[in-house]
Write an enzyme that holds these catalytic residues in place. Structure first.
Site, PDB file in Angstrom:
ATOM      1  N   HIS A 266       2.224  11.372  70.454  1.00  0.00           N
ATOM      2  CA  HIS A 266       0.958  12.108  70.311  1.00  0.00           C
ATOM      3  C   HIS A 266       0.082  11.810  71.532  1.00  0.00           C
ATOM      4  O   HIS A 266       0.526  11.983  72.659  1.00  0.00           O
ATOM      5  CB  HIS A 266       0.308  11.705  68.976  1.00  0.00           C
ATOM      6  CG  HIS A 266      -0.893  12.507  68.536  1.00  0.00           C
ATOM      7  ND1 HIS A 266      -1.247  13.715  69.065  1.00  0.00           N
ATOM      8  CD2 HIS A 266      -1.821  12.234  67.584  1.00  0.00           C
ATOM      9  CE1 HIS A 266      -2.333  14.164  68.463  1.00  0.00           C
ATOM     10  NE2 HIS A 266      -2.713  13.284  67.552  1.00  0.00           N
ATOM     11  N   HIS A 307       6.336  20.451  72.331  1.00  0.00           N
ATOM     12  CA  HIS A 307       5.173  20.482  71.451  1.00  0.00           C
ATOM     13  C   HIS A 307       5.598  21.060  70.109  1.00  0.00           C
ATOM     14  O   HIS A 307       6.440  21.941  70.050  1.00  0.00           O
ATOM     15  CB  HIS A 307       4.065  21.357  72.053  1.00  0.00           C
ATOM     16  CG  HIS A 307       2.722  21.113  71.456  1.00  0.00           C
ATOM     17  ND1 HIS A 307       2.321  21.668  70.274  1.00  0.00           N
ATOM     18  CD2 HIS A 307       1.699  20.324  71.863  1.00  0.00           C
ATOM     19  CE1 HIS A 307       1.092  21.266  69.989  1.00  0.00           C
ATOM     20  NE2 HIS A 307       0.701  20.443  70.913  1.00  0.00           N
ATOM     21  N   ASP A 365      -0.572  16.594  77.973  1.00  0.00           N
ATOM     22  CA  ASP A 365      -0.501  15.220  78.497  1.00  0.00           C
ATOM     23  C   ASP A 365       0.242  15.107  79.815  1.00  0.00           C
ATOM     24  O   ASP A 365       0.240  14.045  80.438  1.00  0.00           O
ATOM     25  CB  ASP A 365       0.191  14.322  77.458  1.00  0.00           C
ATOM     26  CG  ASP A 365      -0.665  14.172  76.219  1.00  0.00           C
ATOM     27  OD1 ASP A 365      -0.180  14.456  75.112  1.00  0.00           O
ATOM     28  OD2 ASP A 365      -1.852  13.808  76.372  1.00  0.00           O
TER      29      ASP A 365
HETATM   30  C1  SDX Z   1       0.037  15.948  71.794  1.00  0.00           C
HETATM   31  O1  SDX Z   1       0.098  18.384  67.516  1.00  0.00           O
HETATM   32  C2  SDX Z   1      -0.734  18.545  68.524  1.00  0.00           C
HETATM   33  O2  SDX Z   1      -1.453  19.501  68.651  1.00  0.00           O
HETATM   34  C3  SDX Z   1      -0.695  17.395  69.512  1.00  0.00           C
HETATM   35  C4  SDX Z   1      -1.553  17.564  70.762  1.00  0.00           C
HETATM   36  C5  SDX Z   1      -3.039  17.591  70.427  1.00  0.00           C
HETATM   37  O3  SDX Z   1      -3.811  18.145  71.242  1.00  0.00           O
HETATM   38  O4  SDX Z   1      -3.419  16.993  69.411  1.00  0.00           O
HETATM   39  O5  SDX Z   1      -1.213  18.757  71.441  1.00  0.00           O
HETATM   40  C6  SDX Z   1      -1.377  16.406  71.723  1.00  0.00           C
HETATM   41  O6  SDX Z   1       0.403  15.071  71.076  1.00  0.00           O
HETATM   42  C7  SDX Z   1       0.992  16.636  72.740  1.00  0.00           C
HETATM   43  C8  SDX Z   1       2.461  16.106  72.611  1.00  0.00           C
HETATM   44  C9  SDX Z   1       2.549  14.800  73.413  1.00  0.00           C
HETATM   45  N1  SDX Z   1       3.865  14.156  73.201  1.00  0.00           N
HETATM   46  C10 SDX Z   1       4.801  14.095  74.156  1.00  0.00           C
HETATM   47  O7  SDX Z   1       4.694  14.659  75.251  1.00  0.00           O
HETATM   48  C11 SDX Z   1       6.031  13.253  73.805  1.00  0.00           C
HETATM   49  C12 SDX Z   1       7.312  14.003  74.196  1.00  0.00           C
HETATM   50  N2  SDX Z   1       7.451  15.180  73.310  1.00  0.00           N
HETATM   51  C13 SDX Z   1       8.242  15.012  72.120  1.00  0.00           C
HETATM   52  O8  SDX Z   1       8.321  13.741  71.575  1.00  0.00           O
HETATM   53  C14 SDX Z   1       8.156  16.194  71.167  1.00  0.00           C
HETATM   54  O9  SDX Z   1       8.265  17.327  71.916  1.00  0.00           O
HETATM   55  C15 SDX Z   1       6.954  16.316  70.252  1.00  0.00           C
HETATM   56  C16 SDX Z   1       6.729  15.077  69.476  1.00  0.00           C
HETATM   57  C17 SDX Z   1       5.721  16.635  71.054  1.00  0.00           C
HETATM   58  C18 SDX Z   1       7.214  17.464  69.302  1.00  0.00           C
HETATM   59  O10 SDX Z   1       8.280  17.095  68.532  1.00  0.00           O
HETATM   60  P1  SDX Z   1       8.808  17.993  67.308  1.00  0.00           P
HETATM   61  O11 SDX Z   1       7.987  19.216  67.147  1.00  0.00           O
HETATM   62  O12 SDX Z   1       8.947  17.106  66.116  1.00  0.00           O
HETATM   63  O13 SDX Z   1      10.184  18.511  67.811  1.00  0.00           O
HETATM   64  P2  SDX Z   1      11.522  17.704  67.775  1.00  0.00           P
HETATM   65  O14 SDX Z   1      11.253  16.261  68.082  1.00  0.00           O
HETATM   66  O15 SDX Z   1      12.245  18.020  66.515  1.00  0.00           O
HETATM   67  O16 SDX Z   1      12.298  18.328  69.043  1.00  0.00           O
HETATM   68  C19 SDX Z   1      12.979  19.561  68.908  1.00  0.00           C
HETATM   69  C20 SDX Z   1      14.188  19.395  69.824  1.00  0.00           C
HETATM   70  C21 SDX Z   1      14.990  18.124  69.537  1.00  0.00           C
HETATM   71  O17 SDX Z   1      16.336  18.372  69.903  1.00  0.00           O
HETATM   72  P3  SDX Z   1      17.400  18.782  68.710  1.00  0.00           P
HETATM   73  O18 SDX Z   1      17.338  17.673  67.665  1.00  0.00           O
HETATM   74  O19 SDX Z   1      16.898  20.134  68.178  1.00  0.00           O
HETATM   75  O20 SDX Z   1      18.723  18.853  69.402  1.00  0.00           O
HETATM   76  O21 SDX Z   1      13.740  19.270  71.192  1.00  0.00           O
HETATM   77  C22 SDX Z   1      14.107  17.978  71.700  1.00  0.00           C
HETATM   78  C23 SDX Z   1      14.434  17.103  70.497  1.00  0.00           C
HETATM   79  O22 SDX Z   1      15.380  16.124  70.868  1.00  0.00           O
HETATM   80  N3  SDX Z   1      12.936  17.497  72.433  1.00  0.00           N
HETATM   81  C24 SDX Z   1      12.971  16.873  73.608  1.00  0.00           C
HETATM   82  C25 SDX Z   1      11.621  16.639  73.951  1.00  0.00           C
HETATM   83  N4  SDX Z   1      10.823  17.098  72.979  1.00  0.00           N
HETATM   84  C26 SDX Z   1      11.634  17.632  72.042  1.00  0.00           C
HETATM   85  N5  SDX Z   1      13.996  16.504  74.399  1.00  0.00           N
HETATM   86  C27 SDX Z   1      13.656  15.884  75.563  1.00  0.00           C
HETATM   87  N6  SDX Z   1      12.397  15.620  75.969  1.00  0.00           N
HETATM   88  C28 SDX Z   1      11.343  15.986  75.185  1.00  0.00           C
HETATM   89  N7  SDX Z   1      10.082  15.729  75.577  1.00  0.00           N
END
Ligand code: SDX
Length: 430
Positions: A266, A307, A365
């Site tokens: 997050h 996201h 971010d």
């Molecule tokens: C914020 O919710 C909000 O609005 C948050 C926010 C706000 O203003 O409040 O926008 C602020 O928190 C932005 C997000 C910051 N986090 C990161 O940058 C961390 C890296 N991102 C991930 O951890 C992830 O993308 C999330 C947590 C942001 C979202 O995760 P989800 O929606 O639960 O999606 P998921 O983890 O199920 O991913 C879907 C797929 C997966 O692969 P499969 O299982 O389908 O094969 O995408 C892959 C994940 O492995 N994936 C990534 C990835 N993010 C998702 N693979 C590599 N690198 C990434 N960053």
């Protein structure tokens, strides 16, 4: 005219009509409140991917179109024309202020920036290298020890005073945490400075010499706070709503939100992005790290990418990337390798099928830390800066939740997969 119900039929043939509710824009919701009573089943949605937790008038996001609006105003227009204080008034009150309303609100915030001096003594108890997010959540939580008398949540005046104190005092607490980390004396706020100028002053002024506020830095911070101000029912905002739904002191609810924001999935991602860029080190290593991010057996993720809602560009990332260019140029920064590395990493990832197929784009971010670093803010303070912007969103959502006459305590159910009933056995028999 489509019927506004979803009909659900159980395997045994029991039917339930679930009413559809329509918002002003965006997806409808299916009201499942009667589901358990009629069908004796719960819905199941870990992480709440498809679950609406409440009704809200504050912020709207369209993840496919990359749209973000605060009280109906596109964030791009607010970023171009407004200020964080004006956006704070909008989020808290629902309308843009008149000139007089803005002046009165701005003056009120300036008059609430000082802390009770007893609160400052908490900082003497932290180790010099305590993480500033830990200090922020601890000291904000202690506000409920100072303000529990004047906190009748049913009193609109008390709700206003709470909002003013959170908005005004968090920068002072954040700066105090930074001064502890840097071994410098605490700098008191000044009421003659606006919100971002005051923060820069409390962060970087020292008693030994005058401190000149850089207008480029003040403008960049103000824009970053606008872009971080609110974001619908994200993890930390939902935490504030859930904690507040029990009637807990709202300062404690905000402290809970700060703790939730700290996570690297997050708001902690902005700190994790800079740590990741430093680990990658050079454009020649980008390919290796992009492959690591794609490897299911590797826990590494491309921080600042992906996201839950945006399956297109995060509109905030686009604005922040353009601002990063401008700030580095205006500050005449030569040390742009980190920014150049981020730009190259973004290009490589966006041309890779894995990221394209999974709709993984840079989020808010990915670039923000580049700007904080250019302003001299250390990586450990990046998520604190996120919290300062989001504090007004948390407060607006708490006020909306606590003012809802139909509001209930948030208490989800579960799918139980543990042992069925069994008898206790004496230790000799185990
Ligand atoms: C914020 O919710 C909000 O609005 C948050 C926010 C706000 O203003 O409040 O926008 C602020 O928190 C932005 C997000 C910051 N986090 C990161 O940058 C961390 C890296 N991102 C991930 O951890 C992830 O993308 C999330 C947590 C942001 C979202 O995760 P989800 O929606 O639960 O999606 P998921 O983890 O199920 O991913 C879907 C797929 C997966 O692969 P499969 O299982 O389908 O094969 O995408 C892959 C994940 O492995 N994936 C990534 C990835 N993010 C998702 N693979 C590599 N690198 C990434 N960053």
């Amino acid at each position: 005219m489509t019927e506004d119900v979803y009909r659900l039929k159980s395997p045994e043939g029991v039917e339930t009509e679930l009413p559809v509710r329509k918002g002003t824009v965006g997806p409808d919701v299916v009201d499942i409140a009667r589901l358990y009573r009629d069908q004796r089943v719960f819905t199941y949605d870990p992480g709440f991917v498809s679950t609406g937790s409440c009704e809200s008038d504050i912020t709207y996001i369209d993840g496919e179109e990359g749209i973000l609006m605060y009280r109906g105003y596109p964030v791009e227009q607010l970023a171009a024309n407004s200020s964080f204080i004006e956006v704070s008034y909008l989020l808290l009150n629902g309308e843009l202020p008149t000139e007089q309303q803005l002046s009165e609100f701005d003056n009120t915030i300036r008059m609430h920036t000082m802390l009770n001096d007893g609160m400052l003594s908490f900082f003497k108890g932290f180790r010099y290298n305590a993480h500033p997010m830990a200090m922020l959540s601890a000291v904000v939580g202690s506000m409920s020890a100072y303000y529990h008398e004047e906190m009748d949540s049913s009193n609109p005046l008390h709700r206003d005073i709470f909002a003013h104190r959170i908005l005004a005092k968090l920068p002072t607490i954040a700066a105090a945490a930074y001064k502890l980390n840097s071994g410098q004396p605490f700098i008191y706020p000044r009421n003659d400075l606006n919100f971002t100028e005051n923060l820069l002053h409390m962060l970087f002024a020292v008693p030994a010499e005058p401190y000149e506020i850089d207008p480029v830095a003040a403008e960049a911070l103000d824009l970053l706070f606008i872009l971080h101000a609110d974001h619908e029912q994200n993890c930390s905002t939902s935490t504030v709503r859930m904690a507040g739904s029990s009637g807990a002191n709202p300062y404690s609810a905000i402290a809970a939100g700060i703790s939730a924001l700290w996570g690297p999935a997050h708001g902690g991602a902005n700190e994790a992005v800079l740590n990741m860029l430093e680990e990658i080190g050079d454009v020649s290593q980008i390919g290796k790290y992009v492959e690591k991010a794609k490897d299911k057996n590797d826990a590494f993720r491309l921080m600042g990418f992906g996201h839950r809602v945006y399956k297109n560009f995060d509109p905030r990332a686009t604005i922040i990337r353009e601002m990063a260019h401008k700030v580095l140029k205006q500050l005449d920064r030569k040390d742009t390798p980190m920014f150049d590395l981020a730009l190259e990493l973004e290009q490589v990832a966006l041309q890779d099928d894995y990221f394209v197929e999974k709709n993984l784009y840079p989020n808010v971010d990915f670039y923000s830390g580049i700007i904080y670093r250019a302003l001299g803010i250390p990586t450990s303070m990046f998520t604190v800066m996120f919290a300062l912007g989001r504090s007004v969103g948390w407060t607006a959502h708490w006020r909306e939740m606590i003012s809802d006459p139909s509001g209930k305590i948030a208490r989800p159910r579960q799918l139980y997969t543990g042992p069925v009933a069994r008898d206790y056995t004496a230790i000799e028999e185990r």
